[in-house]
Design a protein around this motif. Structure first.
Motif, PDB file in Angstrom:
ATOM      1  N   LYS A   1      -7.027  -5.799  -0.877  1.00 45.51           N
ATOM      2  CA  LYS A   1      -8.110  -4.930  -1.347  1.00 45.51           C
ATOM      3  C   LYS A   1      -8.300  -3.910   0.068  1.00 45.51           C
ATOM      4  CE  LYS A   1     -10.537  -8.447  -4.011  1.00 45.51           C
ATOM      5  NZ  LYS A   1     -11.822  -9.277  -3.779  1.00 45.51           N
ATOM      6  N   ALA A   2      -8.051  -4.387   0.906  1.00 44.94           N
ATOM      7  CA  ALA A   2      -8.286  -3.093   2.167  1.00 44.94           C
ATOM      8  C   ALA A   2      -7.081  -3.513   3.079  1.00 44.94           C
ATOM      9  CB  ALA A   2      -9.566  -3.148   2.875  1.00 44.94           C
ATOM     10  N   TYR A   3      -6.456  -2.362   3.594  1.00 49.31           N
ATOM     11  CA  TYR A   3      -5.630  -2.328   4.625  1.00 49.31           C
ATOM     12  C   TYR A   3      -6.094  -1.910   5.919  1.00 49.31           C
ATOM     13  CZ  TYR A   3      -2.071  -3.696   1.047  1.00 49.31           C
ATOM     14  OH  TYR A   3      -1.383  -4.342  -0.006  1.00 49.31           O
ATOM     15  N   VAL A   4      -6.337  -2.428   6.936  1.00 47.63           N
ATOM     16  CA  VAL A   4      -7.243  -2.448   8.086  1.00 47.63           C
ATOM     17  C   VAL A   4      -5.995  -2.474   9.377  1.00 47.63           C
ATOM     18  CG1 VAL A   4      -9.287  -3.012   9.318  1.00 47.63           C
ATOM     19  CG2 VAL A   4      -9.108  -3.192   7.021  1.00 47.63           C
ATOM     20  N   HIS A   5      -6.578  -1.168  10.020  1.00 44.76           N
ATOM     21  CA  HIS A   5      -5.470  -1.221  11.163  1.00 44.76           C
ATOM     22  C   HIS A   5      -6.131  -0.665  12.416  1.00 44.76           C
ATOM     23  CE1 HIS A   5      -2.627  -0.721   7.840  1.00 44.76           C
ATOM     24  NE2 HIS A   5      -1.958  -1.385   8.359  1.00 44.76           N
TER      25      HIS A   5
END
Length: 409
Positions: A272-276
């Motif tokens: 649901k979210a790609y967090v970097h």
């Protein structure tokens, strides 16, 4: 493979806030609303060297994600891998004249020690690439049966063109992808590939390198991206809440992994979210093993640096920012830690109820740790200058800083 021991996370009065966090795929903040169990996958280390501060900053960011979720009274299902067979590991073992498996175990053990010292919450499942091979082989075979993979001189490649959503994680153009692929483990210039960006799923056995039975694939070892896909799908399933890692993983690793999973399952998106997390630099360059410009967590600990101060140094920068490690960064953290510990050591103080809500608001707002630290600074300054009569306040501050920031006072 076992993880490391968990430190207790204190429960706070009231209710935490849902997390708003930056999603690389959409380029903006999204509000995550997991079910009773929040699901997160964070890409782990390739264990050919000790934990440096770039690693620590990344794992600190996703530790904070867990803490925000725990404060909302959710459970967290956290999965992390270890890429315990890969070219950099084999090259380092060959350089040092040691067995690659021994090197991997040694550095993984040191990583566990560092994570324990920094009070990072452990994953529920901590899985090595080697132990995941029995689950990887069927996925590669299925991709080949679907026409999404092809053979080239014994190696098996994934065809990125079979995923209509390819490119929607990193949102880069083809030229930028090709450059990054060459820099980050790909082989875009290999003749015979259908598309220069196609990543390897299964590497046929090479002389002098470890290999495993791949069934119809032949002997070999898995590619980098399919490793994480197999582990994530096995333990979390599709549509989990957060896929996390350093910003250098957005492409190709997370882009390719998402495409593998989406073609395999026919579902979109993988996460649901790609967090970097941002990169940590030293002397003007990104801290990296290849450059050798590293500050190791274990070396700082051997020098007697309090792990809480290391953690405060990491927290003083927003997780998405690129920043530079300096001696002053550590000195400022040590000063802050001393100030906070002095403040909570007194038997009473100013009310901390407002502080807890300020911390919750800051942390739910894209893990705004600089604002959170400033709020604690203000409470500690008020304690120093005016004091207070709330006998519960020092204990509440201690629990809140521990629960939401992972810092033991």
């Amino acid at each position: 493979m076992h993880a490391w021991p968990a430190s207790e996370v204190p429960a706070l009065p009231g209710q935490g806030r849902d997390l708003r966090i930056h999603d690389t795929a959409t380029g903006g903040l999204v509000t995550l609303d997991p079910g009773p169990v929040a699901r997160i996958y964070v890409c782990g280390i390739t264990p050919y060297d000790a934990t440096h501060l770039g690693h620590a900053a990344t794992y600190n960011a996703f530790d904070l994600v867990q803490r925000v979720w725990l404060d909302t009274k959710r459970q967290v299902h956290y999965v992390q891998n270890v890429t315990d067979v890969d070219d950099p590991l084999l090259e380092r073992a060959d350089r040092d004249g040691v067995d690659w498996a021994v090197l991997a175990e040694k550095e993984t053990a040191l990583f566990r020690e560092d994570m324990t010292a920094l009070r990072m919450l452990p994953p529920r499942h901590y899985i090595g690439a080697v132990e995941a091979i029995p689950g990887i082989v069927p996925l590669v075979e299925r991709l080949r049966e679907m026409g999404a993979a092809y053979e080239l001189d014994g190696d098996i490649y994934f065809s990125v063109e079979t995923d209509p959503n390819f490119g929607q994680v990193s949102n880069l153009d083809a030229a930028a992808m090709r450059l990054l692929s060459a820099e980050r483990g790909g082989d875009p210039d290999r003749p015979g590939k259908k598309n220069p960006l196609d990543p390897m799923l299964w590497m046929a056995a090479r002389e002098g390198e470890p290999s495993w039975d791949g069934g119809s694939l032949g002997r070999g070892r898995p590619g980098w991206h399919i490793e994480c896909v197999a582990i994530a799908l096995d333990h979390l399933g599709m549509g989990f809440d957060v896929q996390g890692g350093g910003s250098d993983l957005a492409f190709p690793h997370h882009e390719m992994g998402a495409s593998h999973a989406q073609v395999l399952t026919g579902e979109f998106p993988m996460a649901k979210a790609y967090v970097h997390a941002g990169m940590v630099g030293l002397h003007g360059e990104k801290m990296s093993k290849s450059k050798g410009n590293l500050v190791f967590v274990s070396a700082l600990r051997r020098d007697g640096v309090d792990p809480a101060a290391i953690r405060l140094a990491l927290l003083s920068h927003h997780y998405r920012a690129d920043w530079e490690w300096t001696d002053q960064t550590l000195q400022d953290a040590l000063t802050r830690l001393t100030h906070w510990r002095a403040a909570v050591s007194r038997p009473d103080g100013p009310s901390a109820d407002t502080l807890v809500e300020e911390l919750r608001e800051a942390m739910s707002n894209d893990l705004d740790t600089p604002t959170a630290l400033s709020a604690v600074d203000c409470w500690a300054a008020a304690q120093q200058s005016k004091g207070g009569t709330d006998t519960a306040a020092p204990g509440l501050v201690t629990r809140a800083v521990d629960a939401l920031l992972g810092v033991a006072l």
